[in-house]
Each structure stands twice: as C-alpha cells, then as structure tokens.
Design an enzyme around this catalytic site. Structure first.
Site, PDB file in Angstrom:
ATOM      1  N   ARG A 133      -0.659   6.098  20.859  1.00 24.33           N
ATOM      2  CA  ARG A 133      -1.337   7.355  20.186  1.00 24.33           C
ATOM      3  C   ARG A 133      -2.232   8.872  20.699  1.00 24.33           C
ATOM      4  NH1 ARG A 133       0.744   3.826  16.624  1.00 24.33           N
ATOM      5  NH2 ARG A 133       2.257   4.492  15.244  1.00 24.33           N
ATOM      6  N   ASP A 135      -3.152   6.135  -3.148  1.00 30.08           N
ATOM      7  CA  ASP A 135      -1.874   5.252  -2.222  1.00 30.08           C
ATOM      8  C   ASP A 135      -1.884   3.829  -3.633  1.00 30.08           C
ATOM      9  OD1 ASP A 135      -4.001   3.248  -2.629  1.00 30.08           O
ATOM     10  OD2 ASP A 135      -3.608   3.099  -0.101  1.00 30.08           O
ATOM     11  N   ASP A 195      -6.359   1.790  -3.544  1.00 22.64           N
ATOM     12  CA  ASP A 195      -7.193   1.670  -1.996  1.00 22.64           C
ATOM     13  C   ASP A 195      -7.626   2.490  -1.461  1.00 22.64           C
ATOM     14  OD1 ASP A 195      -5.600   1.321  -0.557  1.00 22.64           O
ATOM     15  OD2 ASP A 195      -6.248  -0.627  -0.008  1.00 22.64           O
ATOM     16  N   SER A 218       0.614  -0.911   0.009  1.00 25.40           N
ATOM     17  CA  SER A 218       0.160  -0.240   0.245  1.00 25.40           C
ATOM     18  C   SER A 218       0.858   0.891   0.064  1.00 25.40           C
ATOM     19  CB  SER A 218      -0.819   0.264   1.430  1.00 25.40           C
ATOM     20  OG  SER A 218      -1.886   0.633   0.793  1.00 25.40           O
ATOM     21  N   ASP A 226      -1.469   0.839  -4.113  1.00 24.02           N
ATOM     22  CA  ASP A 226      -2.319   0.554  -4.999  1.00 24.02           C
ATOM     23  C   ASP A 226      -3.665   0.101  -4.841  1.00 24.02           C
ATOM     24  OD1 ASP A 226      -3.056   0.469  -1.939  1.00 24.02           O
ATOM     25  OD2 ASP A 226      -3.655  -1.856  -2.031  1.00 24.02           O
ATOM     26  N   THR A 271       1.532  -2.861  16.603  1.00 26.74           N
ATOM     27  CA  THR A 271       3.001  -2.417  16.339  1.00 26.74           C
ATOM     28  C   THR A 271       4.287  -2.317  17.003  1.00 26.74           C
ATOM     29  OG1 THR A 271       3.332  -1.151  14.578  1.00 26.74           O
ATOM     30  CG2 THR A 271       2.155  -2.408  13.526  1.00 26.74           C
ATOM     31  N   ARG A 282      -4.922   5.172  22.430  1.00 29.72           N
ATOM     32  CA  ARG A 282      -5.139   4.016  21.844  1.00 29.72           C
ATOM     33  C   ARG A 282      -3.429   3.482  21.359  1.00 29.72           C
ATOM     34  NH1 ARG A 282      -4.903   2.490  16.583  1.00 29.72           N
ATOM     35  NH2 ARG A 282      -5.608   0.916  15.446  1.00 29.72           N
ATOM     36  N   ALA A 283      -3.337   1.947  21.988  1.00 28.45           N
ATOM     37  CA  ALA A 283      -2.116   1.539  22.012  1.00 28.45           C
ATOM     38  C   ALA A 283      -1.821   1.083  20.398  1.00 28.45           C
ATOM     39  CB  ALA A 283      -1.810   0.577  22.428  1.00 28.45           C
TER      40      ALA A 283
END
Length: 541
Positions: free
Chosen positions: A514, A284, A288, A71, A286, A509, A505-506
């Site tokens: 955030r 973007d 989408d 992406s 790809d 990855t 919000r955790a």
C-alpha cells in the site's frame, strides 16, 4: 517442554477428542487471531479458548476476555479478539492457530505451558461476548467447549460492544484494588458514562442534534440503552438521532453504512438524511471506532476522522490542564501512525505545541506509546482510539487543590473526563460523548471544528507484487530498508512536490503493497502516488 506431570494433565480423552475435531481446515491458509469467513473459524476459536485459559493461569487467575466479532467486515465474516490486561500473546496465538495436526497442537500447547511456567492447577477465568453476526452463537459454543475441556471458569455476557467487554474485564481485574475501574456490569458501564457526562458538562448546553449511524450492528441497541440513562433533549440533554440500528437482519450489518463505508467512500450513508451543517457520526460493527462528518451549506461532504478527534481532544485537554493549574505538571502528547494527515501533525506540533510520536500501524502500538505520556491521546485515522491517563496523572488530577474558582471548574471537568473516557480501548460511545462535551464547552459546531486546520490532499494506492515479504519497513513503517535502493527512489520522487510525503508498506494479509502519498494539491498528490506506485511495482517484480 513442559514437565511430564503437566503434559499428562492435558492428555485427557475429552481434550484430545476436541483438538482432533477442531483441526485446521485444509485451505492452504496461514491463520492468525483475527477475522475470516465464518467457515474457517471453528478451529481458530477453539484454540483461542485454549490460549485464553493458559493466559489466565499465567496471570494467577486474572480475567481474560474473548470477543467474537469482525468489526467493520461483511456479515458473513467473523473473528475473535483477546482482551488481555497485559502484553499480547500474539505469537503464541499464531502458533496454536496454525498447528497442522492434533499432535502438533498438543505439542505447541505443552510448549507454552513449559516456556511460561504455567501451573495447570491454578484457577482460570474467562469472560466473553459477541456482536450480532449470525455465526456468533455457534462460535461461542465452540469457545465454551475449549473452556470446559481446560476446566476454566467462564461467564457469558451475551451481546456487548467490544469496548463494553474491555470495560467489564478491567473492572473485574481491578475490583477491590486502589485502581478500581468501576462496577463490572453492563449497567455499571451505562451509569458511569452517564454520571461522568453530567459532571463534564458543568452546566453547559448542547447545541443542536447529532445523527448516529450504528452500522446495523451491536452499537445500535447499546446506544439506545445508554440513552435511557442520559437526560433527554427536553431536559437539556443531547439530542441523539439513531439510524441504521437494525440488528434483526444480520445481512444488513455494515451494508452501505458504518465508519468504514463513510471513510472509504467519502460520503454519508444513503439512509442518512441529515440536514446541512448537522453533526453526524458513524460507528463500526462492534462500536470500537467512530468518525464524524457533515455536509456544509452548499452540500459538500466534510469528513472529521480520527485525526480530527485526536487534535480536538488534545486541544481541549491541554487547555483544561493549563486552566486547572496543572499545565506544568501534566505532559500531554499525541500518538499517530504514518497514515495521519501531515496537516494534523503540523497543527499539534506548531499550533498546540504538543509532542507527537509516530508508531507502527496497529492499536497495540499506539496504546503502548500513549502510556509513556501523563496524558496520551491516540487515534488512528479510521476513528479507533482513546485517551489514557497515567497513574501519576490521575493522582495529581484528583489530589490537586485549586487556587481559584476558574481552576476549580476546569479541574472538575478534567476529573469528569477521566471517567467519561473509556481508557481501556477505543470506544465509539464514550468517544461520541467526549466530542460532544468538547464542542459544547467551546461553543463550536462542525464547521468550526473543521476549520482548525486544512487537510493535505492524500491518496492510498494498492500495488500487487509477487512477494510482499521483500518489502521491509522501518522508522514506524515510514521508510523501506529493503529492497535496496527503493527508498532512495521514493525520496527523490517526494522532493519534486511541495509538501510531498509518501511511504510504502507491505500488506499483512495479501501479496500487495500500500502506497500512501500527500502533497499540496490534489493533482500533485495523484502524480506522486502513481510515481511511487511505479517504483514499488518495478521493485516487486
């Protein structure tokens, strides 16, 4: 566990040799079906091939799609997306991806067979494609090895956008049924899109041109191919100026261009030289997702992101439904995440008087919620989204007998939109044309679109923490249930600001949280964001 007969069926020499060859690299990573540096992906792609074959067999031979793409990520990254006609098998994918040895992988594979009661003699069918990344052909060769080892029929569609593969997968799975979606080819995609665009325009004229930044990705050649099926500007069609469509140099993919670059940097790509008040859009890698933007008369950059696309689509479809005489028969709703600007939510609920549902982040959550409406509009702020029509809505739209010429015209436009919109997934190309159709019908330029509401200033802050797992979010990720007491501190901070809203919000990855904040002014927004970031930092150790 699977019956012994099934266990033995997968223990052939070639299969066992390949699961040894494609062992998980010893990088100390937890892998999911997603995006990584290309050197880590051999094992993931092989195991996704195994998963796709099992999923097809579970669905009695239905087509499963596999897309090799990363992406909006840098060109040296790559990843894999599964195109599934039904629910996600994400948990099974994660289990297979992280099996630490060949024996563990074989055991996990056999467990899926047993738990899902899969018959290995059922025919399996997989289709796949890739974007323009240099590592794509190598990863496709690994995917093919997995499909051959599991006696799976497959078709390689070469270079496609992710939405085109979704479209083809849906067409193949619905062919010959009452819900037949279209001709299952790339050519069929272009022809359906072009014919529905003409029908949706109802003789109206496009105003001016649109400059489309294709991120130097697969969307560039595919947009140019689509344009061959559309009337030219001299024939009354849309004038599309394509920029950043160099796919011969893979290293240029997403480099200082593309939807993510524009949204993150709040400016047009350096290579875009569009005049003031000219409509611009960026795809973007790809194709989408899409976002729009323009520079106003004094050169100020104005972003028209996924929230703006969603509100524009909801406004137009709601108006069309009422004009067609279906206002009471079609429930139109909008699905957002917590990251949607609060002003967009207020505009939908107070001005458009349509319901809004908030879900957890991730397209799978938004798409599922959208299917609960007759007409569900969903877009993430990053520009990924679409509109879905329920079977009942399509039946009512297609069978309704208009009572006047005005109703007939609105109904014809609404019917055309159901074909123009790629309902399978967010599709930058069809979303581009959807927006252009709406602006043409309303006689709007980008300024009029921008004036529908005023965004609240917002800020996103990344806070590093020792252990992100202690931050547990509920209520569509808008509130924290743990660590204890943290949400109460956030609430107290928010109450001090006019139009204040904030949540934490955790990350999925990395060990980070955030923090999103918005308030009435830019300075208040920055102040609120930093206060909540401090609360999170102290709680995170």
């Amino acid at each position: 566990m699977a019956p012994q007969g099934l266990v033995n069926a997968v223990k052939n020499d070639k299969f066992h040799r390949l699961i040894i060859v494609y062992a998980v690299p010893d990088e100390g990573l937890v892998l999911t079906v997603g995006r990584y540096r290309r050197t880590l992906l051999d094992s993931v792609v092989f195991r996704v091939g195994l998963l796709a074959a099992l999923r097809s067999r579970k669905l009695n031979g239905q087509i499963i799609g596999v897309m090799i793409t990363a992406s909006h990520n840098p060109p040296d990254d790559n990843g894999v997306k599964l195109v599934d006609p039904m629910e996600s098998w994400e948990a099974y994918g994660t289990t297979l991806a992280n099996a630490p040895s060949d024996d563990k992988l074989l055991g996990a594979y056999e467990n899926i067979i047993g738990e899902c009661h899969i018959k290995l003699d059922t025919k399996a069918n997989v289709v796949f494609a890739r974007d323009t990344r240099a590592s794509g052909p190598h990863l496709i060769s690994i995917l093919i090895e997995a499909l051959k080892a599991t006696n799976t029929d497959y078709t390689d569609y070469k270079l496609l956008t992710t939405p085109q593969l979704h479209y083809i997968t849906r067409c193949l799975n619905t062919k010959g049924s009452p819900h037949e979606y279209g001709e299952p080819t790339e050519q069929g995609y272009y022809e359906k899109t072009a014919s529905s665009l003409k029908a949706a325009m109802q003789g109206r004229q496009f105003s001016g041109s649109v400059t489309v930044d294709c991120a130097n990705g697969v969307g560039g050649p595919k947009l140019r191919e689509l344009m061959k099926h559309l009337p030219s500007a001299s024939e009354g069609g849309l004038e599309i100026n394509v920029v950043n469509d160099d796919v011969l140099k893979p290293e240029r993919l997403n480099h200082q261009c593309g939807a993510d670059f524009v949204k993150t940097n709040q400016r047009a790509p350096p290579s875009s030289h569009a005049a003031p008040m000219t409509r611009c859009a960026s795809l973007d890698g790809d194709a989408d997702r899409i976002i729009f933007y323009f520079n106003d008369a004094d050169g100020t950059f104005r972003l028209l992101d996924g929230d703006r696309i969603a509100t524009l689509a909801a406004l137009f479809i709601g108006d069309l439904s009422r004009s067609a005489g279906l206002g009471e028969k079609l429930k139109v709703g909008v699905v957002q995440t917590a990251y949607a600007n609060g002003a967009s939510t207020a505009y939908v609920t107070q001005d458009l008087r349509l319901p809004v549902v908030c879900t957890a982040t991730g397209v799978k959550h938004l798409h599922h919620a959208a299917t609960k409406f007759d007409v569900g509009v969903y877009f993430e702020a990053n520009g990924h989204g679409t509109v879905v029509f329920s079977d009942l809505a399509l039946k009512r739209i297609n069978k309704y007998a208009p009572q006047s010429p005005a109703q007939s015209s609105a109904l014809d436009t609404l019917r055309a939109l159901t074909a123009l919109i790629n309902q399978t997934v967010g599709d930058a190309l069809s979303d581009l044309l959807l927006v252009e159709v709406i602006l043409a019908h309303k006689g709007w330029g980008p300024k009029e679109w921008d004036l529908t509401y005023t965004d609240l200033p917002n800020r996103l802050v990344r806070v590093e923490v020792a252990d992100r797992s202690i931050f547990k979010a509920v209520d569509a990720e808008r509130r924290l249930e743990s660590p204890p007491g943290v949400q109460a501190q956030i609430d107290a901070a928010v109450r001090k600001f006019k139009n204040g809203r904030s949540f934490a919000r955790a990350s999925g990855t990395e060990d980070a949280v955030r923090v999103y904040a918005e308030a009435a002014t830019r300075s208040e927004t920055e102040d609120l964001a930093q206060k909540v970031a401090t609360i999170v930092r102290q709680a995170g150790g």
